[in-house]
Design a protein around this motif. Sequence first.
Motif, PDB file in Angstrom:
ATOM      1  N   ASN A  12      29.285  -5.272  18.404  1.00 42.64           N
ATOM      2  CA  ASN A  12      27.908  -5.569  18.819  1.00 42.64           C
ATOM      3  C   ASN A  12      27.373  -4.651  19.912  1.00 42.64           C
ATOM      4  O   ASN A  12      26.163  -4.434  19.988  1.00 42.64           O
ATOM      5  N   SER A  51      23.238  -8.301   9.619  1.00 45.24           N
ATOM      6  CA  SER A  51      23.356  -9.531  10.400  1.00 45.24           C
ATOM      7  C   SER A  51      23.152  -9.225  11.888  1.00 45.24           C
ATOM      8  O   SER A  51      22.456  -9.958  12.597  1.00 45.24           O
ATOM      9  N   TRP A  52      23.742  -8.135  12.363  1.00 46.11           N
ATOM     10  CA  TRP A  52      23.565  -7.725  13.763  1.00 46.11           C
ATOM     11  C   TRP A  52      22.099  -7.398  14.036  1.00 46.11           C
ATOM     12  O   TRP A  52      21.555  -7.801  15.060  1.00 46.11           O
ATOM     13  N   HIS A  99      19.480  -8.552  12.488  1.00 46.30           N
ATOM     14  CA  HIS A  99      18.721  -9.801  12.450  1.00 46.30           C
ATOM     15  C   HIS A  99      18.903 -10.579  13.757  1.00 46.30           C
ATOM     16  O   HIS A  99      17.929 -11.110  14.304  1.00 46.30           O
ATOM     17  N   SER A 100      20.118 -10.630  14.271  1.00 48.80           N
ATOM     18  CA  SER A 100      20.366 -11.386  15.502  1.00 48.80           C
ATOM     19  C   SER A 100      19.765 -10.698  16.730  1.00 48.80           C
ATOM     20  O   SER A 100      19.483 -11.347  17.723  1.00 48.80           O
ATOM     21  N   ASN A 101      19.548  -9.378  16.658  1.00 53.92           N
ATOM     22  CA  ASN A 101      18.979  -8.647  17.804  1.00 53.92           C
ATOM     23  C   ASN A 101      17.459  -8.572  17.769  1.00 53.92           C
ATOM     24  O   ASN A 101      16.849  -8.031  18.695  1.00 53.92           O
ATOM     25  N   ARG A 127      15.486 -11.148  17.814  1.00 46.63           N
ATOM     26  CA  ARG A 127      14.945 -12.310  18.525  1.00 46.63           C
ATOM     27  C   ARG A 127      14.653 -11.989  19.953  1.00 46.63           C
ATOM     28  O   ARG A 127      15.166 -11.253  20.632  1.00 46.63           O
TER      29      ARG A 127
END
Length: 193
Positions: A81, A186-187, A189-191, A193
């Motif tokens: 990450n 996925s990384w 998408h999570s970043n 926000r």
Amino acid sequence: MPGASSTEAPALTPQFCFNEKLLRDFLRLSRSTIDDSIAQNLNALLTPAREGFDPSSTAVRQTDSKARKSIDPNTCSGFKNNILFPSWQTRSDVLNYCAGVATSPDPDDPDLILRETESARDRERVVNERLDPYSARFFPREARTESLANLIRNQRTVEEIIRARTWGMVSERCGDSSSWEAALNSWRHSNQR
């Protein structure tokens, strides 16, 4: 994280993209920092003395890949990450930006007038292939946008290969069974926000 660090993103300008040596150097440096040395980067994540030294571990040479210790999942997650995915994203951003430059009109092309002159001269040329069989050959100069588009296409192929190889080692050592594309998405998408 010990060992690796992500390469700084360059200032994205058309001049950066058209300087193919600078673009290639950035990609090469970024890849060498993270992907080309992935085994060393992953080994640096291990904490070998956590359980204490076992003298019997040196009695037999450990050549089996199963003998490798797996890395702590939190440490692996931090590496992916904070170092691996940001490095990949930076390279993706550069390639996407330069692909946009390659498909845009280029009013500042220094060879534009020369190519137009050659093209006009070529239309007026009389070719007698019987006298000179090679006279019909004409190799027009490639526009720098075309050259950049070819470079980007090639570098994206290289990127796919490098990421697949890197992710193979990461998934083996960190126990991640997803594909590199799924993990990177996925990384991303999570970043967001």
